[in-house]
Design a protein around this motif. Structure first.
Motif, short mmCIF file in Angstrom:
data_model
loop_
_atom_site.label_atom_id
_atom_site.label_comp_id
_atom_site.label_asym_id
_atom_site.label_seq_id
_atom_site.Cartn_x
_atom_site.Cartn_y
_atom_site.Cartn_z
N ILE A 14 6.92 -46.39 10.54
CA ILE A 14 6.25 -45.19 11.05
C ILE A 14 7.22 -44.40 11.93
O ILE A 14 7.37 -43.18 11.77
CB ILE A 14 4.98 -45.55 11.84
N ASP A 15 7.87 -45.10 12.85
CA ASP A 15 8.81 -44.42 13.75
C ASP A 15 9.94 -43.76 12.98
O ASP A 15 10.33 -42.62 13.27
CB ASP A 15 9.38 -45.41 14.78
N GLU A 16 10.47 -44.46 11.98
CA GLU A 16 11.58 -43.92 11.19
C GLU A 16 11.12 -42.69 10.40
O GLU A 16 11.79 -41.65 10.42
CB GLU A 16 12.12 -45.01 10.25
N MET A 17 9.96 -42.77 9.73
CA MET A 17 9.47 -41.63 8.96
C MET A 17 9.12 -40.46 9.88
O MET A 17 9.43 -39.31 9.58
CB MET A 17 8.24 -42.02 8.13
N ASN A 18 8.49 -40.76 11.00
CA ASN A 18 8.05 -39.71 11.91
C ASN A 18 9.24 -38.97 12.52
O ASN A 18 9.14 -37.79 12.86
CB ASN A 18 7.16 -40.29 13.01
N GLY A 19 10.38 -39.65 12.62
CA GLY A 19 11.59 -39.02 13.15
C GLY A 19 12.07 -37.86 12.30
O GLY A 19 12.79 -36.99 12.79
N ALA A 20 11.69 -37.83 11.03
CA ALA A 20 12.11 -36.75 10.12
C ALA A 20 11.14 -35.57 10.14
O ALA A 20 11.37 -34.59 9.43
CB ALA A 20 12.22 -37.29 8.70
N LEU A 21 10.07 -35.68 10.92
CA LEU A 21 9.01 -34.67 10.89
C LEU A 21 8.98 -33.83 12.15
O LEU A 21 9.25 -34.33 13.25
CB LEU A 21 7.64 -35.36 10.73
N GLU A 22 8.61 -32.57 12.00
CA GLU A 22 8.33 -31.71 13.15
C GLU A 22 6.98 -32.13 13.72
O GLU A 22 6.09 -32.53 12.98
CB GLU A 22 8.28 -30.24 12.72
N PRO B 25 -6.26 -33.23 4.07
CA PRO B 25 -5.73 -34.17 3.09
C PRO B 25 -5.40 -33.43 1.79
O PRO B 25 -6.25 -32.77 1.21
CB PRO B 25 -6.87 -35.16 2.88
N GLY B 26 -4.17 -33.50 1.39
CA GLY B 26 -3.78 -32.83 0.16
C GLY B 26 -2.31 -32.48 0.16
O GLY B 26 -1.51 -33.13 0.80
N GLY B 27 -2.00 -31.42 -0.56
CA GLY B 27 -0.60 -31.06 -0.76
C GLY B 27 -0.16 -31.62 -2.09
O GLY B 27 -0.75 -31.35 -3.12
N SER B 28 0.86 -32.47 -2.07
CA SER B 28 1.33 -33.08 -3.32
C SER B 28 0.35 -34.16 -3.78
O SER B 28 -0.50 -34.63 -3.00
CB SER B 28 2.71 -33.71 -3.09
N ALA B 29 0.48 -34.55 -5.03
CA ALA B 29 -0.39 -35.60 -5.57
C ALA B 29 -0.22 -36.90 -4.78
O ALA B 29 -1.20 -37.57 -4.44
CB ALA B 29 -0.09 -35.84 -7.05
N LEU B 30 1.03 -37.24 -4.44
CA LEU B 30 1.26 -38.46 -3.67
C LEU B 30 0.62 -38.36 -2.29
O LEU B 30 -0.04 -39.29 -1.83
CB LEU B 30 2.75 -38.76 -3.54
N ALA B 31 0.79 -37.22 -1.63
CA ALA B 31 0.21 -37.06 -0.29
C ALA B 31 -1.31 -37.18 -0.35
O ALA B 31 -1.91 -37.83 0.51
CB ALA B 31 0.62 -35.71 0.30
N ALA B 32 -1.93 -36.56 -1.34
CA ALA B 32 -3.39 -36.64 -1.47
C ALA B 32 -3.84 -38.09 -1.64
O ALA B 32 -4.80 -38.53 -1.01
CB ALA B 32 -3.86 -35.78 -2.64
N HIS B 33 -3.12 -38.84 -2.48
CA HIS B 33 -3.46 -40.25 -2.67
C HIS B 33 -3.23 -41.06 -1.40
O HIS B 33 -4.01 -41.96 -1.08
CB HIS B 33 -2.66 -40.83 -3.84
N LEU B 34 -2.18 -40.76 -0.67
CA LEU B 34 -1.91 -41.49 0.57
C LEU B 34 -2.97 -41.19 1.63
O LEU B 34 -3.34 -42.08 2.41
CB LEU B 34 -0.51 -41.17 1.09
N HIS B 35 -3.49 -39.98 1.64
CA HIS B 35 -4.58 -39.67 2.57
C HIS B 35 -5.85 -40.42 2.17
O HIS B 35 -6.60 -40.86 3.05
CB HIS B 35 -4.82 -38.16 2.65
N ASN C 164 4.76 -34.66 1.56
CA ASN C 164 4.59 -33.20 1.53
C ASN C 164 5.86 -32.52 2.02
O ASN C 164 5.83 -31.71 2.95
CB ASN C 164 3.39 -32.78 2.38
N ASP C 165 6.98 -32.88 1.42
CA ASP C 165 8.26 -32.26 1.74
C ASP C 165 8.54 -32.36 3.25
O ASP C 165 8.85 -31.37 3.90
CB ASP C 165 8.29 -30.80 1.26
N ASN C 166 8.44 -33.58 3.74
CA ASN C 166 8.67 -33.85 5.17
C ASN C 166 7.83 -32.96 6.07
O ASN C 166 8.28 -32.49 7.11
CB ASN C 166 10.15 -33.74 5.52
N GLY C 167 6.60 -32.73 5.66
CA GLY C 167 5.65 -31.97 6.46
C GLY C 167 5.66 -30.48 6.20
O GLY C 167 4.74 -29.77 6.60
N ARG C 168 6.68 -29.98 5.51
CA ARG C 168 6.77 -28.54 5.28
C ARG C 168 5.67 -28.04 4.34
O ARG C 168 5.31 -26.86 4.38
CB ARG C 168 8.15 -28.17 4.75
#
Length: 190
Positions: free
Chosen positions: A104-112, A120-130, A175-179
């Motif tokens: 979580i810490d490593e992934m969150n470091g790449a996000l604004e 919940p949504g965006g890409s298909a993967l993001a929607a499934h992860l939500h 979702n493209d690193n939150g973008r």
């Protein structure tokens, strides 16, 4: 080792099932609901993996394996008697919780930082992860409820709590690193 030669046994036809220690309980018992929801989460995660690749898919595969560990943990009550079992009981370990926290810490470091809730949504993967996140929260609620009635491995509850956070952050990565996150606009449709 598990050997499944015959899939149906007819032993559950009267509405009961066996726990990991052999004890028979109702299929609607809180413990069965808790580990059944963890199994549902694992199946939901299998759908998400259809849209994942590379390191994300490898991490999701590890979590799927952990969810079987979690199910094995939840289906065996009475941790105090683990030492009496014929085989060592499989319990969720603090190292599994720590791995989720590190990821979580490593992934969150790449996000604004978020300045709004996200839908919940965006890409298909993001929607499934939500979707995985919400099922993980439900599994956690059932495990916490079970813990008010019977003993539950505290690491199992912590794992579920971190896992829903993991899915949230991973959804943002997907979702493209939150973008490409879909932001909530309060009152937008009044």
């Amino acid at each position: 080792m598990v050997v499944l030669n015959k899939i149906y046994t007819k032993t559950g036809d009267a509405g009961e099932t066996a726990l990991g220690d052999g004890q028979r309980v109702a299929k609607h018992a809180p413990r069965v609901i808790a580990y059944g929801t963890a199994d549902e989460l694992n199946a939901t995660l299998g759908l998400a993996r259809q849209h994942a690749e590379g390191e994300m898919d490898a991490r999701l595969a590890r979590i799927q394996n952990d969810l079987f560990d979690l199910g094995a943990d939840l289906c065996c009550p009475d941790m105090e008697r683990d030492h009496e079992a014929e085989y060592p009981r499989l319990r969720v370990a603090e190292a599994q919780v720590a791995r989720l926290e590190a990821e979580i810490d490593e992934m969150n470091g790449a996000l604004e930082p978020l300045r709004s809730f996200i839908l919940p949504g965006g890409s298909a993967l993001a929607a499934h992860l939500h979707l995985c996140r919400t099922v993980a929260r439900r599994a956690e609620r059932y495990a916490v409820e079970l813990a008010t009635m019977e003993h539950v491995n505290p690491a199992a509850v912590r794992y579920l709590n971190r896992l829903s956070d993991w899915f949230f952050v991973a959804g943002r990565i997907a979702n493209d690193n939150g973008r490409a996150d879909v932001l909530w606009v309060p009152g937008a449709n009044r």
